[in-house]
Design an enzyme around this catalytic site. Structure first.
Site, PDB file in Angstrom:
ATOM      1  N   ALA A  63       5.345   3.300  -3.711  1.00 19.22           N
ATOM      2  CA  ALA A  63       4.526   4.318  -4.387  1.00 19.22           C
ATOM      3  C   ALA A  63       5.173   4.751  -5.705  1.00 19.22           C
ATOM      4  O   ALA A  63       6.396   4.705  -5.848  1.00 19.22           O
ATOM      5  CB  ALA A  63       4.359   5.524  -3.473  1.00 19.22           C
ATOM      6  N   GLY A 104       6.020   0.905   0.284  1.00 20.05           N
ATOM      7  CA  GLY A 104       4.726   0.289   0.045  1.00 20.05           C
ATOM      8  C   GLY A 104       4.871  -1.120  -0.528  1.00 20.05           C
ATOM      9  O   GLY A 104       3.997  -1.970  -0.332  1.00 20.05           O
ATOM     10  N   GLU A 107       5.167  -3.276   2.387  1.00 21.49           N
ATOM     11  CA  GLU A 107       3.866  -3.300   3.072  1.00 21.49           C
ATOM     12  C   GLU A 107       2.888  -4.221   2.321  1.00 21.49           C
ATOM     13  O   GLU A 107       2.077  -4.907   2.934  1.00 21.49           O
ATOM     14  CB  GLU A 107       3.298  -1.886   3.201  1.00 21.49           C
ATOM     15  CG  GLU A 107       4.093  -1.065   4.225  1.00 21.49           C
ATOM     16  CD  GLU A 107       3.553   0.336   4.411  1.00 21.49           C
ATOM     17  OE1 GLU A 107       3.413   1.037   3.389  1.00 21.49           O
ATOM     18  OE2 GLU A 107       3.266   0.724   5.556  1.00 21.49           O
ATOM     19  N   GLU A 127      10.790   4.882   4.253  1.00 21.60           N
ATOM     20  CA  GLU A 127       9.989   6.126   4.304  1.00 21.60           C
ATOM     21  C   GLU A 127      10.647   7.218   5.136  1.00 21.60           C
ATOM     22  O   GLU A 127      10.506   8.412   4.861  1.00 21.60           O
ATOM     23  CB  GLU A 127       8.589   5.838   4.869  1.00 21.60           C
ATOM     24  CG  GLU A 127       7.661   5.098   3.926  1.00 21.60           C
ATOM     25  CD  GLU A 127       7.879   3.597   3.878  1.00 21.60           C
ATOM     26  OE1 GLU A 127       8.861   3.097   4.487  1.00 21.60           O
ATOM     27  OE2 GLU A 127       7.078   2.914   3.221  1.00 21.60           O
TER      28      GLU A 127
END
Ligand code: NAD
Length: 697
Positions: A63, A104, A107, A127
């Site tokens: 992010a 992210g 991911e 995270e």
């Protein structure tokens, strides 16, 4: 399509390149460009397979933190929508990972059908470090490619694995030696030749052999032990269990719900607050970020005691040569021996190579000659805590140091202005307050004197970062930010003993609440003689300052804490675990009798409130007086210097979460209680509470 993701086709393979320096974060613009590029590849008839690549330094850092708390985070396609697009693609999609794929970013890579990586690439889902869990399928996809125990470990610690390790674990399909893009293109061509289509992770089974119930019971127990008070790790385990026992879509739904619960919870808000607080401390309103700094290529430390040795290590660790001076060969030798032992312990734990230890030791020059400091760019004085000794030293340093050198003092309580005043260059004088052990503790209070030059302040702040500290600016006052507050905390801990608590009851309540250790155990670690000396000074300087004398009774018996094997507890040294001591119970009981104090049962809740609100109230004065620049700096001081639990976000943030009117009401109640006269609500606290505002507003 914007520049944030470029598109080209080579021999039937589409190459989508993320281009959002410095870390290829998933900004709104990047996501839009990436979504468009994926669609283009899917419909482009000339394309047989797709490679998604970043730069050699960063595949994708997750992010975009600059867009946190803005509407941009919601711009479509959000990451889960991109993952859905990846899953829906009919052409094989290969992630080519160089540098790092984090959060992210990983991911996104897990949304690809295949992954190749450079050997030293870093792949991780950190995270948890912000009190969260991977919210875009990470908890469901990772355990479908790596063994469950490893997936749990990666996500609950947040620590990344290398490309090589990722290959062993099954997280990547191939390690690319040499040029990453060429390797990825070759891999993609082979897929095409072998007619291998998409391989969606969502269609795989979680990698767990044996009984899930037994596995997750054990995993929960271990994670609970390792993550005292933190909710996110246990939520991650629950998501992993869903990955093993439910369908992918059900698991995703559960992940989403648990993610939202964490996002809304105080713990993750606190940890995100601390994340941003750390990035704030270097911002000083009247010292612009482009203020020129002085080069620091060499350093000198005066005093080779507890602090001097640790401070010298900080420089050596950063590759800066440093001389370390003390009055006698014996003192210097002792200081150096301690440094050697410290490094050797790190080497024996496998965290430092012997060559590196030798290199660092080679940068430390022990000496008994003050003149050896004269060419250093900065000198840090860490001699005895006495004004006459410090002033004498600063007169000498003023006489020998080259022009432009920074003259710093590690004093913990003395007036930096009075020290600067004996020199002809008060503009070059500053306080650098390290915390013990100085080579370990991250906090560095940078004390700005009335005459400290802006470039000296800017240089010292920058140096703080170079030596891997968290530098926080403090104005001049007794105790600066941290110790001025801790005095009030210690004062309450003694009053609690007077009123009926045992040391272990006070410490257990503070520990259970999340402090690294309780106030009395902390006193034993720091040395009870230090607090005693300060109190003796207070009795003279500020006769109205109220303390329980029970601390003096303990210190008078030579019980100085761990260093003497006895303090508020007894110790079977070298074992530093505190053991309750009936002798201490007796000292306290006698004191209560002598003072005619009526005891009562005190709840853990009251113990915690009195300790923490004592910090908060003093902090409000500190903020109002401008000693601290902002509330989040005070939070950072407590997080990095005093064992305050990150998931509480520091004293100011914690008070904000409780609600300032409630904090104030408790303080007003304490005013009516035992030694209530020490509770004077800070005007800033009263004002903010009345206006419905917060410290971190
Ligand atoms: P210490 O007693 O362990 O070391 C002080 C050293 O300074 C001794 O080795 C002594 O020989 C040397 N020294 C004294 N006069 C000297 C002189 N004129 N020239 C050269 N060397 C001289 O003390 P410490 O705990 O390292 O504390 C040093 C300073 O750091 C103090 O100002 C203290 O308040 C501050 N401080 C201490 C702590 C802590 O936890 N110990 C934390 C933060 C700051």
């Amino acid at each position: 399509m914007s520049d944030a993701a470029s598109y080209s086709v080579r021999d039937g393979i589409a190459v989508i390149t993320l281009n959002n320096p410095p870390v290829n974060s998933m900004s709104a613009a990047t996501r839009v460009a990436l979504g468009a590029a994926l669609q283009k590849a899917e419909v482009d008839a000339s394309v047989r397979a797709v490679v998604l690549i970043g730069s050699e330094k960063a595949f994708c850092g997750g992010a975009e933190i600059r867009e946190f708390n803005t509407d941009k985070t919601r711009v479509s396609p959000v990451l889960p929508e991109i993952n859905d697009m990846q899953d829906a693609m009919k052409k094989p999609l290969v992630a080519a990972i160089g540098g790092f794929a984090l959060g992210g970013g990983l991911e996104l890579a897990l949304g690809c059908h295949y992954r190749v990586a450079m050997p030293k690439a870093q792949l991780g889902l950190p995270e948890v470090k912000l009190g969260l869990l991977p919210g875009s399928g990470g908890t469901q996809r990772l355990p479908r490619v790596v063994p469950m125990a490893e997936a749990v470990k990666m996500m609950t610690t947040g620590n990344p694995v290398s490309g090589d390790r990722a290959k062993q674990l099954g997280l990547v399909d191939e390690v690319v030696q040499g040029d990453l893009l060429q390797g990825a293109l070759k891999f993609a061509q082979e897929l095409v030749q072998n007619k291998k289509g998409p391989r969606r992770i969502r269609d795989l089974q979680a990698r767990l052999d044996g009984d899930p119930k037994a596995f997750f019971e054990a995993a929960r127990a271990e994670v609970r032990r390792a993550s005292r008070g933190y909710p996110a790790p246990l939520e991650i385990v629950a998501c992993c269990e869903a990955a093993a026992t439910k369908s992918f879509d059900e698991g995703r739904k559960e992940e989403r719900e648990r993610f939202l619960k964490l996002v809304e919870g105080n713990e993750s808000k606190a940890m995100r607050h601390m994340f941003f607080a750390e990035r704030q401390t270097a911002k000083i309103p009247d010292v612009p970020e482009d203020t020129p700094t002085r080069p620091i290529k060499s350093a000198a430390v005066i005093g080779a005691g507890t602090m001097g040795g640790g401070i010298a290590m900080n420089f050596a660790n950063a590759g800066i040569p440093v001389s370390m001076m003390d009055v006698t060969d014996e003192a210097v030798g002792k200081g150096l021996e301690k440094i050697k032992n410290n490094y050797a312990a790190t080497v024996s734990k496998g965290r430092l190579k012997q060559e590196e230890m030798d290199k660092r030791l080679g940068l430390i020059k022990p000496t008994t000659r003050l003149e050896d400091a004269k060419d250093a760019d900065i000198v840090i004085e860490a001699v005895f805590e006495r004004m006459d000794v410090k002033q004498d030293m600063f007169r000498k340093l003023d006489a020998i140091m080259k022009p432009g050198a920074i003259l710093a003092t590690n004093t913990s309580t003395l007036d930096v202005n009075a020290i600067a005043a004996v020199t002809r260059r008060p503009q070059d004088v500053i306080g650098t307050h390290f915390f013990s052990p100085a080579n370990v503790m991250r906090l560095l209070e940078v004390v700005r004197g009335a005459k400290t030059a802006k470039d000296v302040l800017a240089t010292t702040m920058k140096l703080g970062k170079t030596i891997r500290k968290v530098p926080v600016v403090s104005g001049v006052c007794d105790g600066f930010i941290g110790n001025r507050m801790v005095e009030k905390y210690g004062q309450q801990s003694l009053f609690l003993l007077d009123e009926g608590c045992s040391p272990q009851q006070v410490d257990a309540a503070a520990y259970k609440w999340g402090m690294a250790m309780g106030p009395l155990a902390m006193g034993d670690m720091a040395g009870l003689d230090i607090g005693w000396e300060i109190r003796k000074r207070r009795y003279v300087e500020r006769p109205n300052f109220i303390y329980s004398k029970v601390g003096d009774k303990v210190a008078e018996l030579g019980r100085f804490g761990q260093k003497t094997g006895k303090g508020w507890y007894k110790y079977n040294l070298p074992d530093r675990r505190p053991i309750p001591d009936p002798e201490v119970e007796k000292i306290i009981a006698d004191y209560r009798k002598e003072k005619n104090i009526r005891t009562r049962q005190i709840s853990d809740e009251e113990i915690v409130e009195r300790l923490i609100y004592a910090l908060v109230n003093e902090a409000a004065y500190i903020l109002e007086e401008g000693i601290a620049l902002r509330a989040s700096d005070i939070d950072m001081v407590y997080l990095t210097g005093y064992g305050f639990p990150p998931y509480r976000g520091g004293p100011m943030f914690y008070a904000d979460t409780v609600g300032l009117p409630k904090v104030l009401a408790s303080i007003e109640k304490f005013q009516k209680g035992y030694m209530g006269e020490v509770w004077k609500p800070a005007p800033l606290l009263v004002k903010l509470a009345k206006e419905g505002r917060k410290f971190n507003g």
